[in-house]
Write a protein that holds these residues in place. Structure first.
Motif: not given
Length: 334
Positions: A135-148, A268-274, A296-300
């Motif tokens: 299982y690997w299908q995913a689609k970006f949620n445009q608001f969150l910028g996360v492939p769900l 990004t917060a949800l990604t960190l939590a995951k 996260f530091k490099a992200n900034r």
């Protein structure tokens, strides 16, 4: 049987996994419709990868297997960028990107052929190492910028699903699209590079998953079955880059005017939590929190870099002998 386009190049990225590479090349040699070129990008391996490649030359016609060794390890991102570039320099019309730890289904290109007449960025399905569907299908949620993840039931009656995300473990892309969006971005090193690249492609053409199996994964990973998806283990390098590279994804979104800063920050917060959840549930440790903090530091720092630019399509090798020109989303030539 549908006719397969003549110049399909497979671009493989490998690093210190010669056993997997050998098995992959064996499966490539057994394809019922062979690839036009097979470009292997050796990311400065220190094992016997070069010996494996030398021995494998005998399994292919002269000039088909291209051994492209790099002086330094550029990560999967750098390897796929280089592999795509080399394939296009050689004259490929299509590039099929894959890691070294998969096996090609013998008639994979024949299965792809009818879809290649309709679409220019295609993902087939994969079997897992145990033979079950992966299982690997995913689609970006445009608001969150996360492939769900979404269900394979999303395949319509024609056997495909439109997406705006993807993976380099099996992405098949037409050279015309690469020339529109630029080469894969090597700055990612690992993580988010393939999802972001498919998102870029989706701004110009339809990106699809097709309901046909073309690859089998060979490497078993520690994982937890969450029902709607499997959550694999992660390395320190992955943990660092999965947080750092969110900034690169956001930069690309901004280039196309698709960035919602609040929503992306929430993503990004949800990604960190995951990733914290992955550490606890899959790997049973919290020792990787420092990797996430560094990421996260490099992200900034990337967000603050005003000199950042996307990959330049002008750097993509030109078509050899002209060509019909890029096709629109419905496959027509423009």
């Amino acid at each position: 049987m549908s006719e397969v386009p003549e110049r399909v190049a497979i671009a493989i990225v490998t690093f210190n996994r010669s056993t997997y590479l050998q098995e992959l090349l064996t499966s490539a040699a057994a394809m019922t419709t062979p690839a036009w070129k097979i470009v292997v990008v050796d990311n400065a391996s220190t094992d016997d990868t070069q010996e494996v490649l030398a021995a494998a030359q005998a399994d292919f016609p002269e000039g088909v297997l291209v051994n492209h060794r790099l002086d330094t390890n550029t990560g999967g991102s750098g390897g796929f960028s280089e592999g795509t570039k080399v394939a296009l320099e050689l004259g490929a019309d299509w590039v099929w990107l894959m890691d070294d730890d998969v096996e090609i289904i013998p008639d994979a290109l024949d299965r792809f052929a009818p879809w290649m007449k309709r679409f220019q960025v295609i993902h087939g399905r994969r079997y897992d190492f145990d033979g079950s569907p992966f299982y690997w299908q995913a689609k970006f949620n445009q608001f969150l910028g996360v492939p769900l993840p979404y269900s394979v039931k999303t395949f319509d009656q024609d056997g495909y699903a439109v997406t705006n995300s993807g993976t380099f473990e099996g992405m098949l892309i037409h050279a015309d699209i690469v020339r529109m969006i630029g080469l894969p971005d090597p700055r990612f090193f690992i993580s988010w590079d393939d999802a972001a690249y498919a998102w870029l492609a989706a701004q110009h053409t339809q990106v699809v998953y097709v309901d046909t199996f073309v690859l089998k994964r060979k490497r078993e990973q520690q994982q937890v079955n969450l029902g709607i998806r499997h959550l694999n283990d992660g390395s320190p390098l992955f943990r660092f880059h999965v947080i750092r590279n969110r900034a690169y994804v956001g930069k690309y979104f901004a280039e196309y005017g698709k960035l919602n800063r609040f929503g992306f920050g929430l993503g990004t917060a949800l990604t960190l939590a995951k990733e914290v959840f992955r550490l606890i549930v899959v790997q049973h440790t919290l020792k990787g929190l420092g990797d996430l903090r560094r990421g996260f530091k490099a992200n900034r720092e990337i967000w603050r870099d005003d000199s950042w630019k996307p990959m330049d399509p002008a750097d993509v090798p030109k078509a050899i002998g002209g060509g019909a020109g890029p096709r629109a989303a419905d496959g027509t030539v423009s």
